[in-house]
Design a protein around this motif. Sequence first.
Motif, PDB file in Angstrom:
ATOM      1  N   MET A  30       0.898  -1.323  -0.004  1.00 37.37           N
ATOM      2  CA  MET A  30      -0.096  -0.052  -0.187  1.00 37.37           C
ATOM      3  C   MET A  30       0.871   1.346   0.110  1.00 37.37           C
ATOM      4  SD  MET A  30      -2.848   1.146   2.863  1.00 37.37           S
ATOM      5  CE  MET A  30      -3.889  -0.395   2.526  1.00 37.37           C
ATOM      6  N   SER A  31       0.780   2.153  -0.960  1.00 34.90           N
ATOM      7  CA  SER A  31       1.533   3.461  -1.102  1.00 34.90           C
ATOM      8  C   SER A  31       1.123   4.206  -0.038  1.00 34.90           C
ATOM      9  CB  SER A  31       1.201   3.842  -2.363  1.00 34.90           C
ATOM     10  OG  SER A  31      -0.073   4.455  -2.536  1.00 34.90           O
ATOM     11  N   MET A  32       1.967   5.117   0.271  1.00 31.40           N
ATOM     12  CA  MET A  32       1.716   6.555   1.081  1.00 31.40           C
ATOM     13  C   MET A  32       0.468   7.201   1.090  1.00 31.40           C
ATOM     14  SD  MET A  32       3.733   6.052   3.634  1.00 31.40           S
ATOM     15  CE  MET A  32       3.728   7.606   4.597  1.00 31.40           C
ATOM     16  N   GLU A  33       0.332   7.309  -0.400  1.00 30.89           N
ATOM     17  CA  GLU A  33      -0.784   8.316  -0.797  1.00 30.89           C
ATOM     18  C   GLU A  33      -2.242   7.411  -0.534  1.00 30.89           C
ATOM     19  OE1 GLU A  33       1.609   7.341  -2.904  1.00 30.89           O
ATOM     20  OE2 GLU A  33       2.841   9.316  -2.951  1.00 30.89           O
ATOM     21  N   THR A  34      -2.231   6.276  -0.755  1.00 32.24           N
ATOM     22  CA  THR A  34      -3.465   5.248  -0.333  1.00 32.24           C
ATOM     23  C   THR A  34      -3.569   5.268   1.163  1.00 32.24           C
ATOM     24  OG1 THR A  34      -2.776   3.994  -2.332  1.00 32.24           O
ATOM     25  CG2 THR A  34      -4.541   3.207  -0.860  1.00 32.24           C
ATOM     26  N   GLN A  35      -2.467   5.278   1.910  1.00 33.42           N
ATOM     27  CA  GLN A  35      -2.697   5.110   3.274  1.00 33.42           C
ATOM     28  C   GLN A  35      -3.152   6.606   3.908  1.00 33.42           C
ATOM     29  OE1 GLN A  35       0.855   3.795   5.375  1.00 33.42           O
ATOM     30  NE2 GLN A  35       0.087   3.618   7.140  1.00 33.42           N
ATOM     31  N   ALA A  36      -2.412   7.623   3.309  1.00 32.66           N
ATOM     32  CA  ALA A  36      -3.015   8.831   3.796  1.00 32.66           C
ATOM     33  C   ALA A  36      -4.378   9.154   3.492  1.00 32.66           C
ATOM     34  CB  ALA A  36      -2.131  10.085   3.313  1.00 32.66           C
ATOM     35  N   LEU A  37      -4.851   8.545   2.270  1.00 33.06           N
ATOM     36  CA  LEU A  37      -6.303   8.651   1.977  1.00 33.06           C
ATOM     37  C   LEU A  37      -7.328   8.131   2.984  1.00 33.06           C
ATOM     38  CD1 LEU A  37      -8.548   9.894  -0.057  1.00 33.06           C
ATOM     39  CD2 LEU A  37      -8.144   8.120  -1.594  1.00 33.06           C
ATOM     40  N   LEU A  38      -6.914   6.829   3.071  1.00 33.86           N
ATOM     41  CA  LEU A  38      -7.539   6.007   4.041  1.00 33.86           C
ATOM     42  C   LEU A  38      -7.736   6.775   5.463  1.00 33.86           C
ATOM     43  CD1 LEU A  38      -6.742   2.440   2.967  1.00 33.86           C
ATOM     44  CD2 LEU A  38      -8.899   3.698   2.449  1.00 33.86           C
ATOM     45  N   VAL A  39      -6.568   7.118   5.941  1.00 32.76           N
ATOM     46  CA  VAL A  39      -6.625   7.712   7.344  1.00 32.76           C
ATOM     47  C   VAL A  39      -7.522   9.006   7.063  1.00 32.76           C
ATOM     48  CG1 VAL A  39      -5.167   9.107   8.875  1.00 32.76           C
ATOM     49  CG2 VAL A  39      -4.403   6.959   8.086  1.00 32.76           C
ATOM     50  N   PHE A  40      -7.543   9.940   6.288  1.00 35.33           N
ATOM     51  CA  PHE A  40      -8.368  10.954   6.101  1.00 35.33           C
ATOM     52  C   PHE A  40      -9.794  10.628   5.871  1.00 35.33           C
ATOM     53  CE2 PHE A  40     -10.475  14.542   3.348  1.00 35.33           C
ATOM     54  CZ  PHE A  40     -10.087  15.489   4.043  1.00 35.33           C
ATOM     55  N   LEU A  41     -10.072   9.581   5.400  1.00 35.47           N
ATOM     56  CA  LEU A  41     -11.422   9.183   5.223  1.00 35.47           C
ATOM     57  C   LEU A  41     -12.015   8.744   6.717  1.00 35.47           C
ATOM     58  CD1 LEU A  41     -11.736   7.559   1.849  1.00 35.47           C
ATOM     59  CD2 LEU A  41     -12.547   9.838   2.387  1.00 35.47           C
ATOM     60  N   LEU A  42     -11.109   7.975   7.276  1.00 32.10           N
ATOM     61  CA  LEU A  42     -11.353   7.583   8.677  1.00 32.10           C
ATOM     62  C   LEU A  42     -11.605   8.421   9.624  1.00 32.10           C
ATOM     63  CD1 LEU A  42     -11.758   4.839  10.373  1.00 32.10           C
ATOM     64  CD2 LEU A  42      -9.448   5.129  10.924  1.00 32.10           C
ATOM     65  N   ILE A  43     -10.701   9.616   9.540  1.00 26.60           N
ATOM     66  CA  ILE A  43     -10.956  10.717  10.433  1.00 26.60           C
ATOM     67  C   ILE A  43     -12.162  11.445  10.063  1.00 26.60           C
ATOM     68  CG2 ILE A  43      -9.949  13.021  10.770  1.00 26.60           C
ATOM     69  CD1 ILE A  43      -7.123  11.867  10.648  1.00 26.60           C
ATOM     70  N   GLY A  44     -12.396  11.666   8.940  1.00 26.77           N
ATOM     71  CA  GLY A  44     -13.794  12.225   8.224  1.00 26.77           C
ATOM     72  C   GLY A  44     -14.850  11.631   8.880  1.00 26.77           C
ATOM     73  N   LEU A  45     -14.821   9.926   8.637  1.00 21.70           N
ATOM     74  CA  LEU A  45     -16.207   9.451   9.311  1.00 21.70           C
ATOM     75  C   LEU A  45     -16.208   9.437  10.619  1.00 21.70           C
ATOM     76  CD1 LEU A  45     -18.235   7.280   8.368  1.00 21.70           C
ATOM     77  CD2 LEU A  45     -16.523   5.498   8.693  1.00 21.70           C
ATOM     78  N   VAL A  46     -15.282   9.286  11.551  1.00 23.41           N
ATOM     79  CA  VAL A  46     -15.266   9.669  12.709  1.00 23.41           C
ATOM     80  C   VAL A  46     -15.737  11.080  13.292  1.00 23.41           C
ATOM     81  CG1 VAL A  46     -14.114   9.670  15.047  1.00 23.41           C
ATOM     82  CG2 VAL A  46     -13.452   7.725  13.553  1.00 23.41           C
ATOM     83  N   ALA A  47     -15.312  11.798  12.647  1.00 28.12           N
ATOM     84  CA  ALA A  47     -15.584  13.209  13.093  1.00 28.12           C
ATOM     85  C   ALA A  47     -17.104  13.513  12.726  1.00 28.12           C
ATOM     86  CB  ALA A  47     -14.867  14.125  12.236  1.00 28.12           C
ATOM     87  N   GLY A  48     -17.597  12.885  11.255  1.00 27.69           N
ATOM     88  CA  GLY A  48     -19.198  12.964  11.119  1.00 27.69           C
ATOM     89  C   GLY A  48     -19.797  12.215  12.075  1.00 27.69           C
ATOM     90  N   PHE A  49     -19.436  11.059  12.432  1.00 25.33           N
ATOM     91  CA  PHE A  49     -20.174  10.348  13.414  1.00 25.33           C
ATOM     92  C   PHE A  49     -20.348  11.089  14.768  1.00 25.33           C
ATOM     93  CE2 PHE A  49     -20.183   7.166  17.107  1.00 25.33           C
ATOM     94  CZ  PHE A  49     -21.453   6.820  16.837  1.00 25.33           C
ATOM     95  N   LEU A  50     -19.296  11.520  15.390  1.00 26.79           N
ATOM     96  CA  LEU A  50     -19.267  12.551  16.667  1.00 26.79           C
ATOM     97  C   LEU A  50     -20.159  13.706  16.360  1.00 26.79           C
ATOM     98  CD1 LEU A  50     -15.729  12.228  17.691  1.00 26.79           C
ATOM     99  CD2 LEU A  50     -17.397  10.883  18.660  1.00 26.79           C
ATOM    100  N   ALA A  51     -20.113  14.288  15.282  1.00 29.06           N
ATOM    101  CA  ALA A  51     -20.986  15.315  15.104  1.00 29.06           C
ATOM    102  C   ALA A  51     -22.407  15.080  15.074  1.00 29.06           C
ATOM    103  CB  ALA A  51     -20.772  16.078  13.596  1.00 29.06           C
ATOM    104  N   SER A  52     -22.664  13.860  14.684  1.00 25.55           N
ATOM    105  CA  SER A  52     -24.278  13.428  14.521  1.00 25.55           C
ATOM    106  C   SER A  52     -24.633  13.134  15.890  1.00 25.55           C
ATOM    107  CB  SER A  52     -24.213  12.297  13.599  1.00 25.55           C
ATOM    108  OG  SER A  52     -23.594  11.167  13.885  1.00 25.55           O
ATOM    109  N   LEU A  53     -23.648  12.543  16.606  1.00 20.20           N
ATOM    110  CA  LEU A  53     -24.023  12.603  17.936  1.00 20.20           C
ATOM    111  C   LEU A  53     -24.601  13.746  18.703  1.00 20.20           C
ATOM    112  CD1 LEU A  53     -21.513   9.621  19.404  1.00 20.20           C
ATOM    113  CD2 LEU A  53     -23.917   9.439  18.837  1.00 20.20           C
ATOM    114  N   VAL A  54     -23.705  14.836  18.578  1.00 21.94           N
ATOM    115  CA  VAL A  54     -23.986  16.076  18.980  1.00 21.94           C
ATOM    116  C   VAL A  54     -25.386  16.732  18.440  1.00 21.94           C
ATOM    117  CG1 VAL A  54     -23.094  18.482  19.410  1.00 21.94           C
ATOM    118  CG2 VAL A  54     -21.495  16.449  19.634  1.00 21.94           C
ATOM    119  N   VAL A  55     -25.353  16.835  17.183  1.00 24.70           N
ATOM    120  CA  VAL A  55     -26.531  17.639  16.700  1.00 24.70           C
ATOM    121  C   VAL A  55     -27.758  16.652  16.024  1.00 24.70           C
ATOM    122  CG1 VAL A  55     -25.141  19.538  15.876  1.00 24.70           C
ATOM    123  CG2 VAL A  55     -25.197  17.608  14.300  1.00 24.70           C
TER     124      VAL A  55
END
Length: 84
Positions: free
Chosen positions: A1-26
């Motif tokens: 797995m290249s660094m670009e792919t890994q960085a994209l997956l980490v970015f998507l995971l952070i976005g998913l966690v943040a969106g989930f936490l935001a949906s818990l709040v609002v």
Amino acid sequence: MSMETQALLVFLLIGLVAGFLASLVVGGGGLIRCLLSGIIGAFVGGYLFSALGISLGIENALVVQIIHATVGAIIVVLIARAVA
């Protein structure tokens, strides 16, 4: 797995966690809505925290990114609801 792919997956995971936490709040939102609000929130939160010069004083960069993205996602969802 290249660094670009890994960085994209980490970015998507952070976005998913943040969106989930935001949906818990609002409330509401499915998987895609959480992902989209989290990704957009990551940009908004990162910009706001850096523009306002706010530093959380947390050593873990991943935790800081999740907090920035969550705050940004909450703002994005509240603005979207106000517009709609």
